[in-house]
Motif scaffolding. Sequence first.
Motif, mmCIF file in Angstrom:
data_model
loop_
_atom_site.group_PDB
_atom_site.id
_atom_site.type_symbol
_atom_site.label_atom_id
_atom_site.label_comp_id
_atom_site.label_asym_id
_atom_site.label_seq_id
_atom_site.Cartn_x
_atom_site.Cartn_y
_atom_site.Cartn_z
ATOM 1 N N SER A 9 -5.492 -0.761 0.222
ATOM 2 C CA SER A 9 -5.785 -0.741 1.731
ATOM 3 C C SER A 9 -6.096 -2.284 2.064
ATOM 4 O O SER A 9 -5.795 -2.701 3.037
ATOM 5 C CB SER A 9 -6.810 0.042 2.375
ATOM 6 N N ASN A 68 0.859 -1.144 -0.048
ATOM 7 C CA ASN A 68 -0.015 0.076 0.176
ATOM 8 C C ASN A 68 0.981 1.444 -0.029
ATOM 9 O O ASN A 68 1.344 1.699 1.119
ATOM 10 C CB ASN A 68 -0.904 -0.052 1.186
ATOM 11 N N GLU A 116 -6.919 3.256 -4.135
ATOM 12 C CA GLU A 116 -6.491 3.568 -2.730
ATOM 13 C C GLU A 116 -7.144 2.516 -1.714
ATOM 14 O O GLU A 116 -6.548 1.838 -0.921
ATOM 15 C CB GLU A 116 -6.759 4.821 -2.159
ATOM 16 N N GLU A 117 -8.509 2.434 -1.820
ATOM 17 C CA GLU A 117 -9.268 1.410 -0.958
ATOM 18 C C GLU A 117 -8.663 -0.050 -1.331
ATOM 19 O O GLU A 117 -8.621 -0.856 -0.430
ATOM 20 C CB GLU A 117 -10.710 1.535 -1.360
ATOM 21 N N LYS A 167 -11.815 1.890 -6.031
ATOM 22 C CA LYS A 167 -10.634 2.860 -6.060
ATOM 23 C C LYS A 167 -9.415 2.209 -5.750
ATOM 24 O O LYS A 167 -9.291 1.410 -4.969
ATOM 25 C CB LYS A 167 -10.968 3.926 -5.154
ATOM 26 N N PRO A 209 2.374 4.852 -2.584
ATOM 27 C CA PRO A 209 2.045 5.837 -3.308
ATOM 28 C C PRO A 209 2.271 5.184 -4.761
ATOM 29 O O PRO A 209 1.621 5.540 -5.785
ATOM 30 C CB PRO A 209 2.972 7.217 -3.100
ATOM 31 N N VAL A 251 -0.213 2.629 -5.796
ATOM 32 C CA VAL A 251 -1.541 3.524 -6.219
ATOM 33 C C VAL A 251 -1.440 4.010 -7.654
ATOM 34 O O VAL A 251 -2.264 3.928 -8.261
ATOM 35 C CB VAL A 251 -1.641 4.815 -4.970
ATOM 36 N N LYS A 252 -0.323 4.825 -7.869
ATOM 37 C CA LYS A 252 -0.218 5.118 -9.395
ATOM 38 C C LYS A 252 -0.298 3.934 -10.257
ATOM 39 O O LYS A 252 -0.888 4.218 -11.441
ATOM 40 C CB LYS A 252 1.297 5.974 -9.532
ATOM 41 N N THR A 292 -3.789 2.985 -10.736
ATOM 42 C CA THR A 292 -4.635 4.208 -11.442
ATOM 43 C C THR A 292 -4.228 3.970 -13.065
ATOM 44 O O THR A 292 -5.203 4.134 -13.795
ATOM 45 C CB THR A 292 -4.135 5.425 -10.720
#
Length: 431
Positions: free
Chosen positions: A417, A233, A413-414, A411, A235, A238-239, A242
């Motif tokens: 997590s 988890n 991020e979710e 999402k 950044p 996340v990228k 995405t």
Amino acid sequence: MRQALSAVTMVAALALAVSACGGGGGDTSSAAPTGSAPADPTQVSGEITWWDTVRPDSEGPTFQKLIKEFEAKYPKIKVKYVNVPSDQAQNQFQTAAQAGTGAPDVIRSEVAWTSQFAELGYLQPLDGTRAIDNEADYLPGPLSSTKYNGKTWAVPQVTDTLALLYNKRLLKEAGHDEAPKTVADLKQTALDVKAKTGTNGLALNVDGYFLLPFIYGEGGDLLDVQNKKVVVNSPQNVKAMTTLQDLITSGAAPKPALQDSYANAMTALKDGKTAMIYNGPWSLSEVYQGKEFKDKENLGIAPVPAGSARAGAPTGGWNLAVYAGSKNIEASYEFLRFMSSSASLATVSSELGLLPTRSSSFDDPKVKANRDVAVFKPILDTAVPRPWIPEGGQLFQPLLEAFQGLVGGAKPEETLSKTEQQFQKIMKAWS
């Protein structure tokens, strides 16, 4: 690595505390090599069962040919060849080994399973045995996957990584003479193919292993092994998620089915219904059976497109290991020695395009003549290593679920997590 990796890793650790026939609890130091080297190895006798995991139609004949060569060299050893689907082999072997009955003498073990099987006590240690021949000839990466707790538990059979496979004709019709080098280029190329040819540009495989190029490409990772931390988890990840999700929402890749996405992507490539997929050298013998690639020159193979940090292809592969409860240990050692020899690996590589695990095999004229191996070798040399820990294979089920969540519109991020929480349950002693 195979298309079914996410499925096999649905088996979380089957009874880590349960002892197996031949050992348990991860310490099989008492299972020392049986006897000294035979005076005449060709007189070793016995019947061994080998569980193989290759595709029986396109790859199986090559391995069965090698078995005949082995039996000719070792006339007193008979090999019972059993093809077990790669998405079932891990579970079936664990179940049989735990029960102490029905396990094969030799198993083709995915690199992520080897340390787990060793930890469970299901494998025979190979140090000092006839199974290991000229260990210095093995490539460091594949060789490292056979080691755990200071012992050797397998011999490397084939190694692999991921690349971008593409239809040169479709890319050319869309105005592209070269494969995309970045993920941004990948998106644009896929959109161009769709707009100018009416064919889908990119087919995605919903699988945890196929998520790794995007994670590694952004400089992310799953674990910090040195500091025993779960870092999924982040950044960077996340990228990565995405970016992957954008390939779908933008139309660069159609929304993949959550089931059978590997088979769907392969069929689409073979039939000319998609221009690009991510896949490895194990897939080439099947790809060339497709109507689009009767002319093999139409298939392009390129490094996976780079993210903002690098081109991050993961490492994979398969090892050969001996069951700790085998009644034919010496015959199994000879089988491993033969199947992992430079000559045997060169046969597999030259005929199937799989990547050998020995340096000397790459120097074999037959291997040098295979253009697919030549293309994949530099990609392999820069592939990102994975940690060979017992829990490694269990991480792919949460990754699969994360990929499925992205396809469903969750999402990033979710999703990450939730993945972090799942990882923490697997890596209990890690922060």
